[in-house]
Design an enzyme around this catalytic site. Sequence first.
Site, PDB file in Angstrom:
ATOM      1  N   ASP A   1      30.611 -30.466  87.133  1.00  0.00           N
ATOM      2  CA  ASP A   1      29.817 -30.984  86.021  1.00  0.00           C
ATOM      3  C   ASP A   1      29.324 -29.842  85.136  1.00  0.00           C
ATOM      4  OD1 ASP A   1      28.459 -33.448  84.930  1.00  0.00           O
ATOM      5  OD2 ASP A   1      26.696 -32.186  85.269  1.00  0.00           O
TER       6      ASP A   1
ATOM      7  N   GLU B   1      34.700 -30.202  83.891  1.00  0.00           N
ATOM      8  CA  GLU B   1      34.198 -31.238  82.987  1.00  0.00           C
ATOM      9  C   GLU B   1      33.413 -30.539  81.884  1.00  0.00           C
ATOM     10  OE1 GLU B   1      31.138 -34.168  81.508  1.00  0.00           O
ATOM     11  OE2 GLU B   1      30.760 -32.368  82.696  1.00  0.00           O
TER      12      GLU B   1
END
Length: 645
Positions: free
Chosen positions: A377, A406
Amino acid sequence: MQKQERVLVDRVSPQINCGEFSIKRVVGQKVNVSADILADGHDVLAASVLFKHEREKQWQESRMTAGNNDEWFGSFQVDKQGSYSYKIQGWVDHALNWQYGISRKLADGQHVSSELLEGVQYIEVILKKTNGAERDYLNTLIPLFVNESTYTEAVKEAVSDKLKLILEKYPDKFLANTSMELGVYVDRKKALFSTWYEFFPRSSSKEVNKHGTFKDCIPLLKRVVDMGFDTLYFPPVHPIGEVNRKGKNNTTSTVKGDVGSCWGIGSHLGGHKDIHPDLGTLDDFKELISKARELDLEIAMDYALQAAPDHPWVKEHPSWFKWRPDGTVQYAENPPKKYQDILPIFFESDDYKALWDECLAILQFWIDCGIRIFRVDNPHTKPFYFWNWIINEVKAKYPDVIFLAEAFTRPKIMQQLAKQGYTQSYTYFTWRDNKHELIGYVEELTKTEQAEYMRPNFWPNTPDINPYHLQNANESKHIQRYVLAATLSSNIGIYGPVFEQMISEPLPGREEYMNSEKFQFQHYDWTVDNWLIKLISGINKARKDHEALQQTNNIKFCHIDNEQLMAFYKWNDSKTSQVLVFISLDHQNAQRGTVQLPYYDLGIGPHDQLKIRDIVPDVTYTWNGEWNFVELHPNMPFHIFEIMK
């Protein structure tokens, strides 16, 4: 510096940042290499690619061939996971130069007795290197070359292909020059070809208004596999902070029963090495991993380096956070988005070594539980050198591990993360919608240096992104976006139940979902079966059955006389698998066009017949000539044609 070498090796390709980073391949792929190799004068040159795996001591060698304008080409195959080194070696090949010189002089009618005597010297240099049959042959040449009475037979053998092959096989690399060493990192095949499905475990319950568990997820595994997915990605499964917990639709106030954002990691119940108790136990999670593995499905975990205000780290390691003068920590922001429930990590901390070690220990913990894939993330909000270090540390011990970045951010930051070691990368595909920008973006990813190090993973949607073109969109639009992702890129993923059930109501004016699952659990009817799901399953099967769709870089866009139609040709390296793909970008109306086939690439003439099979559904056609007609309708806005041989 004084160098006696005459050969210059220049412009070696591929290489990233002058060799600072490794290019990327998967097991079984070829590395195609080129270089400018030149020397003074007109002597015959030779060159090789030298390569070896990190666990090998001896270099292997693959000879290169000369092209135009002093450019040389070669290749080698990588058969093991891990790091390879390669370098280019060039030399003046005096033996081949001797043979070439004799052939030119004979063509000019010159007598070459003296040159034959020189040839004996070249033969004697390599005699000990040859095998029995080769040595016997060379030993017959020596008396031929020194005896004037056998001149006619000697010159015939001197310019023979048989002798040339032996001279090429055993070169005397006198004053050879070698380029710097370059690197290749080789992953397992899944790094190149994967099909991801995302859902929240807490939304897995069959009962309305009941928090799902890992045990509830187990019956859903077969459904995911039957649709053709091989990777099941879960958002964070750790305890969720209670301080500043978010309410439904990202509100800053909560009511009883609000479960919060699972990216707000950490509470009195534990942190990054713990399981949210409402999901079950660590043993339940390990059982889920094991059950998935039995179905050839891998569980991917979210690796989010951030903390809720009540994460144990905040008290145990306060220096890992940046404190403001009023004694608080600034929460995470990405204007206009605010994350009051998340504290960013302070990577400039004096205690950074302990911080880095703990971040590595988190990965080690979950790897020990059986996880080999991590979706990371917001990696662009952490230092590049940190990622280089931690990925290399993990890969050195666990080469199977895959990291997906990401990072929806500036292009060069996304590229840098890939260079630093990320296996796969989210991309801008999520927003690319018309023909011009789709083709331009794919060409950028596949025809530039990025093809050597950045493996794109195309996602039509994510829990964070409800793109405008999918908001309240019809079934045809969802089919179009899935087939675009699945055929343009070999790595793809969807935020599953929301996509397949076409739940796309937005927050007004935002690329976000109304009643976002990020802030609440949902109840899905997991028995739903619709046309979109059937086509997703068929497309995924086509990807598994056809190697041309298991790679991204071998792609050629075809001319088609309609801006609402896309056409492209894909193939595997050996061309044993070839497909033609047609996709309509109009989800409301039928579209027609005439496509120009890449007949040269297909190995046929412009007037030959081409037999093709529509994979979804199974229908066979015969096309004639270079130009052919295509018509696509909203309910079936694509063709994937297998080229029949």
